[in-house]
Motif scaffolding. Sequence first.
Motif, PDB file in Angstrom:
ATOM      1  N   THR A   1      52.855  46.025  39.725  1.00 36.44           N
ATOM      2  CA  THR A   1      51.858  45.684  38.719  1.00 36.44           C
ATOM      3  C   THR A   1      51.420  44.229  38.824  1.00 36.44           C
ATOM      4  O   THR A   1      52.246  43.321  38.875  1.00 36.44           O
ATOM      5  N   VAL A   2      50.117  44.031  38.825  1.00 35.94           N
ATOM      6  CA  VAL A   2      49.516  42.702  38.814  1.00 35.94           C
ATOM      7  C   VAL A   2      49.212  42.349  37.357  1.00 35.94           C
ATOM      8  O   VAL A   2      48.784  43.200  36.581  1.00 35.94           O
ATOM      9  N   TYR A   3      49.433  41.095  36.999  1.00 37.54           N
ATOM     10  CA  TYR A   3      49.167  40.624  35.638  1.00 37.54           C
ATOM     11  C   TYR A   3      48.016  39.628  35.665  1.00 37.54           C
ATOM     12  O   TYR A   3      47.926  38.804  36.570  1.00 37.54           O
ATOM     13  N   VAL A   4      47.153  39.706  34.646  1.00 39.95           N
ATOM     14  CA  VAL A   4      46.008  38.807  34.558  1.00 39.95           C
ATOM     15  C   VAL A   4      45.931  38.222  33.154  1.00 39.95           C
ATOM     16  O   VAL A   4      46.008  38.948  32.164  1.00 39.95           O
ATOM     17  N   ASN A   5      45.785  36.919  33.104  1.00 46.52           N
ATOM     18  CA  ASN A   5      45.533  36.209  31.854  1.00 46.52           C
ATOM     19  C   ASN A   5      44.143  35.594  31.981  1.00 46.52           C
ATOM     20  O   ASN A   5      43.988  34.505  32.516  1.00 46.52           O
ATOM     21  N   GLN A   6      43.137  36.321  31.528  1.00 44.22           N
ATOM     22  CA  GLN A   6      41.759  35.861  31.680  1.00 44.22           C
ATOM     23  C   GLN A   6      41.396  34.980  30.492  1.00 44.22           C
ATOM     24  O   GLN A   6      41.349  35.442  29.358  1.00 44.22           O
ATOM     25  N   THR A   7      41.136  33.705  30.771  1.00 40.76           N
ATOM     26  CA  THR A   7      40.856  32.746  29.702  1.00 40.76           C
ATOM     27  C   THR A   7      39.369  32.559  29.447  1.00 40.76           C
ATOM     28  O   THR A   7      38.985  32.100  28.381  1.00 40.76           O
ATOM     29  N   THR A   8      38.540  32.878  30.423  1.00 39.64           N
ATOM     30  CA  THR A   8      37.089  32.849  30.245  1.00 39.64           C
ATOM     31  C   THR A   8      36.574  34.223  30.606  1.00 39.64           C
ATOM     32  O   THR A   8      36.783  34.700  31.717  1.00 39.64           O
TER      33      THR A   8
END
Length: 118
Positions: free
Chosen positions: A82-89
């Motif tokens: 699993t890839v994790y993403v923290n998209q801030t914009t």
Amino acid sequence: MTDQDEERYAAIMADHDAAIARELDQVHAENSAVLDQVQAMVSPEAFQQIKDTLADSGFTHSYQIADSPVGMPQDDDFVLGTVYVNQTTNGGFSGDDYAGTMSMPLQAGRYFQFCYAC
């Protein structure tokens, strides 16, 4: 603007451009060192997926090997999990700007983590 002002401005801009070039060279060197470590930890298939992800992620920086992921799980069909993403914009002012942090699993519970902006 006088000729003297134009010369001063040109010199200031040249210094600025040189500073940016030095900073980008430093970022590239640091990122390359981390990628060398990542390559030693994963299969050729996984490393190719990492390189493809980086190529598709716009401007990337702040590469590191982390002990835990950042963000929410995404289903990216990554060979190691699993890839994790923290998209801030998310879209930004123009609707086309995206930025955040991505964490891709490595072996032994570690993650290749990088920031992106596109």
